[in-house]
Enzyme design. Sequence first.
Site, PDB file in Angstrom:
ATOM      1  N   GLY A 295     -34.641  20.224  15.791  1.00 32.12           N
ATOM      2  CA  GLY A 295     -34.085  20.010  13.738  1.00 32.12           C
ATOM      3  C   GLY A 295     -35.411  20.934  12.882  1.00 32.12           C
ATOM      4  O   GLY A 295     -34.644  21.186  11.408  1.00 32.12           O
TER       5      GLY A 295
ATOM      6  N   GLU B  60     -41.513  20.268  10.224  1.00 35.66           N
ATOM      7  CA  GLU B  60     -40.517  19.659  10.739  1.00 35.66           C
ATOM      8  C   GLU B  60     -39.129  18.917   9.739  1.00 35.66           C
ATOM      9  O   GLU B  60     -39.227  19.728   8.309  1.00 35.66           O
ATOM     10  CB  GLU B  60     -41.875  18.042  10.523  1.00 35.66           C
ATOM     11  CG  GLU B  60     -40.657  16.955  11.498  1.00 35.66           C
ATOM     12  CD  GLU B  60     -40.253  16.889  12.331  1.00 35.66           C
ATOM     13  OE1 GLU B  60     -39.117  18.289  12.995  1.00 35.66           O
ATOM     14  OE2 GLU B  60     -40.404  16.042  13.401  1.00 35.66           O
ATOM     15  N   ASP B  61     -38.179  18.518  10.556  1.00 36.00           N
ATOM     16  CA  ASP B  61     -36.953  19.115   9.185  1.00 36.00           C
ATOM     17  C   ASP B  61     -36.510  17.295   8.792  1.00 36.00           C
ATOM     18  O   ASP B  61     -36.718  17.253   7.283  1.00 36.00           O
ATOM     19  CB  ASP B  61     -35.681  18.114  10.152  1.00 36.00           C
ATOM     20  CG  ASP B  61     -35.739  17.385  11.539  1.00 36.00           C
ATOM     21  OD1 ASP B  61     -37.057  17.272  11.488  1.00 36.00           O
ATOM     22  OD2 ASP B  61     -34.837  17.557  11.967  1.00 36.00           O
TER      23      ASP B  61
ATOM     24  N   ASP C  18     -38.963  10.417   8.379  1.00 35.34           N
ATOM     25  CA  ASP C  18     -38.320   9.033   8.203  1.00 35.34           C
ATOM     26  C   ASP C  18     -39.444   7.660   8.310  1.00 35.34           C
ATOM     27  O   ASP C  18     -40.485   7.662   7.709  1.00 35.34           O
ATOM     28  CB  ASP C  18     -37.105   9.068   9.789  1.00 35.34           C
ATOM     29  CG  ASP C  18     -36.795   7.972   9.653  1.00 35.34           C
ATOM     30  OD1 ASP C  18     -36.141   7.044   8.294  1.00 35.34           O
ATOM     31  OD2 ASP C  18     -35.926   7.756  10.399  1.00 35.34           O
TER      32      ASP C  18
ATOM     33  N   LYS D 170     -37.737  10.668   3.818  1.00 32.88           N
ATOM     34  CA  LYS D 170     -37.139   9.289   3.488  1.00 32.88           C
ATOM     35  C   LYS D 170     -39.053   8.406   3.266  1.00 32.88           C
ATOM     36  O   LYS D 170     -38.937   7.571   4.005  1.00 32.88           O
ATOM     37  CB  LYS D 170     -35.985   9.212   4.266  1.00 32.88           C
ATOM     38  CG  LYS D 170     -35.616  10.166   4.767  1.00 32.88           C
ATOM     39  CD  LYS D 170     -34.360   9.406   5.275  1.00 32.88           C
ATOM     40  CE  LYS D 170     -33.439  10.016   6.426  1.00 32.88           C
ATOM     41  NZ  LYS D 170     -32.577   9.427   7.320  1.00 32.88           N
TER      42      LYS D 170
ATOM     43  N   PHE E 240     -28.232   8.740   6.530  1.00 29.66           N
ATOM     44  CA  PHE E 240     -27.936   9.642   7.716  1.00 29.66           C
ATOM     45  C   PHE E 240     -28.072  10.807   7.135  1.00 29.66           C
ATOM     46  O   PHE E 240     -26.312  10.938   6.698  1.00 29.66           O
ATOM     47  CB  PHE E 240     -27.404   8.729   8.733  1.00 29.66           C
ATOM     48  CG  PHE E 240     -28.014   9.363   9.927  1.00 29.66           C
ATOM     49  CD1 PHE E 240     -29.032   9.748  10.931  1.00 29.66           C
ATOM     50  CD2 PHE E 240     -27.510  10.675  10.569  1.00 29.66           C
ATOM     51  CE1 PHE E 240     -29.449   9.939  11.948  1.00 29.66           C
ATOM     52  CE2 PHE E 240     -27.821  11.593  11.661  1.00 29.66           C
ATOM     53  CZ  PHE E 240     -28.856  11.415  12.432  1.00 29.66           C
ATOM     54  N   VAL E 241     -28.505  12.108   7.027  1.00 25.60           N
ATOM     55  CA  VAL E 241     -28.184  13.488   6.812  1.00 25.60           C
ATOM     56  C   VAL E 241     -27.747  14.227   8.213  1.00 25.60           C
ATOM     57  O   VAL E 241     -28.551  13.910   8.978  1.00 25.60           O
ATOM     58  CB  VAL E 241     -29.055  13.641   5.786  1.00 25.60           C
ATOM     59  CG1 VAL E 241     -28.587  13.347   4.182  1.00 25.60           C
ATOM     60  CG2 VAL E 241     -30.390  13.680   6.592  1.00 25.60           C
TER      61      VAL E 241
ATOM     62  N   ARG F 160     -25.775  20.632  13.186  1.00 26.49           N
ATOM     63  CA  ARG F 160     -27.307  21.502  13.272  1.00 26.49           C
ATOM     64  C   ARG F 160     -26.449  23.058  12.300  1.00 26.49           C
ATOM     65  O   ARG F 160     -26.942  23.548  11.493  1.00 26.49           O
ATOM     66  CB  ARG F 160     -27.676  22.134  14.713  1.00 26.49           C
ATOM     67  CG  ARG F 160     -28.316  20.337  14.806  1.00 26.49           C
ATOM     68  CD  ARG F 160     -29.309  21.464  15.841  1.00 26.49           C
ATOM     69  NE  ARG F 160     -29.751  20.549  16.911  1.00 26.49           N
ATOM     70  CZ  ARG F 160     -30.981  19.236  16.958  1.00 26.49           C
ATOM     71  NH1 ARG F 160     -30.715  19.199  15.988  1.00 26.49           N
ATOM     72  NH2 ARG F 160     -30.926  18.450  18.099  1.00 26.49           N
TER      73      ARG F 160
HETATM   74  P1  IMP Z   1     -40.107   9.441  12.537  1.00 20.54           P
HETATM   75  O1  IMP Z   1     -40.848   9.527  13.433  1.00 20.54           O
HETATM   76  O2  IMP Z   1     -39.043   8.660  12.029  1.00 20.54           O
HETATM   77  O3  IMP Z   1     -40.551  10.548  11.308  1.00 20.54           O
HETATM   78  O4  IMP Z   1     -38.394  10.794  12.722  1.00 20.54           O
HETATM   79  C1  IMP Z   1     -38.760  11.962  12.370  1.00 20.54           C
HETATM   80  C2  IMP Z   1     -36.835  12.500  13.629  1.00 20.54           C
HETATM   81  O5  IMP Z   1     -35.968  10.955  13.151  1.00 20.54           O
HETATM   82  C3  IMP Z   1     -36.333  14.041  12.838  1.00 20.54           C
HETATM   83  O6  IMP Z   1     -37.493  14.980  13.489  1.00 20.54           O
HETATM   84  C4  IMP Z   1     -35.056  13.683  13.215  1.00 20.54           C
HETATM   85  O7  IMP Z   1     -35.333  14.604  14.381  1.00 20.54           O
HETATM   86  C5  IMP Z   1     -35.210  12.264  13.363  1.00 20.54           C
HETATM   87  N1  IMP Z   1     -34.508  11.653  11.825  1.00 20.54           N
HETATM   88  C6  IMP Z   1     -34.871  11.380  11.333  1.00 20.54           C
HETATM   89  N2  IMP Z   1     -33.582  10.837  10.070  1.00 20.54           N
HETATM   90  C7  IMP Z   1     -32.570  11.446  10.468  1.00 20.54           C
HETATM   91  C8  IMP Z   1     -31.326  11.892   9.480  1.00 20.54           C
HETATM   92  O8  IMP Z   1     -31.394  11.259   8.143  1.00 20.54           O
HETATM   93  N3  IMP Z   1     -30.578  12.970  10.054  1.00 20.54           N
HETATM   94  C9  IMP Z   1     -31.072  13.338  11.812  1.00 20.54           C
HETATM   95  N4  IMP Z   1     -32.138  13.191  12.117  1.00 20.54           N
HETATM   96  C10 IMP Z   1     -32.845  12.110  11.430  1.00 20.54           C
END
Ligand code: IMP
Length: 180
Positions: free
Chosen positions: A50, A104-105, A108, A136, A157-158, A170
């Site tokens: 990402g 990181e992208d 969440d 987020k 969700f983006v 992507r």
């Molecule tokens: P976390 O471990 O829940 O913080 O997850 C982070 C990962 O979840 C990111 O690197 C993304 O790959 C994926 N992710 C979380 N939210 C989104 C979204 O809105 N769009 C696309 N990927 C997301």
Amino acid sequence: MSVHKTPVHPDIERILLDEPTLRARIKELGQRISADYAGRRLTLVGILRGSVVFLGDLMREIEGDCQIDFMCLSSYEGKGSTGRVRVLLDLREDAEGRDILIVEDIVDTGLTLSSLLDLLGSRKPRSLEICALLDKAECRKVEVKAKYVGFEIKNEFVVGYGLDYNEKYRNLPYVGVLKH
Ligand code: IMP
């Protein structure tokens, strides 16, 4: 000069961050990072897949000595998930003694990055920080503080600008909210 307008993909409900907005913010982030790491040798660690678009733009806004490396992680949500990640691709270089900035992208729940911080922290880098394009914050399950954040966004969700849904979208040049 002709005025270029990106057509909106039919699966996209609305554009959240358009190209000029992304470009301007990433320039600011690059300037801050350049100042903070001046005189040091920075290693940007892009988290596949990402972060690739963001990393490509961000690194060109950073002045000074900077190298890149990559990791690919897969999270497995087991029973009572601790959010531990499995490393599918590890760094090529030793992290010890380096100034590492994870790119990181999106943050969440924070589970992926929290686990990655533990992993890389154990390798004794000189410094270890996070730069996330999107945050987020309201979705956090574990406390993770990114030193650099492009944009704080709501729980939607983006996709686009590197972010995917089932490996699609992507390549969109903007960040958009996906239609349900
Ligand atoms: P976390 O471990 O829940 O913080 O997850 C982070 C990962 O979840 C990111 O690197 C993304 O790959 C994926 N992710 C979380 N939210 C989104 C979204 O809105 N769009 C696309 N990927 C997301």
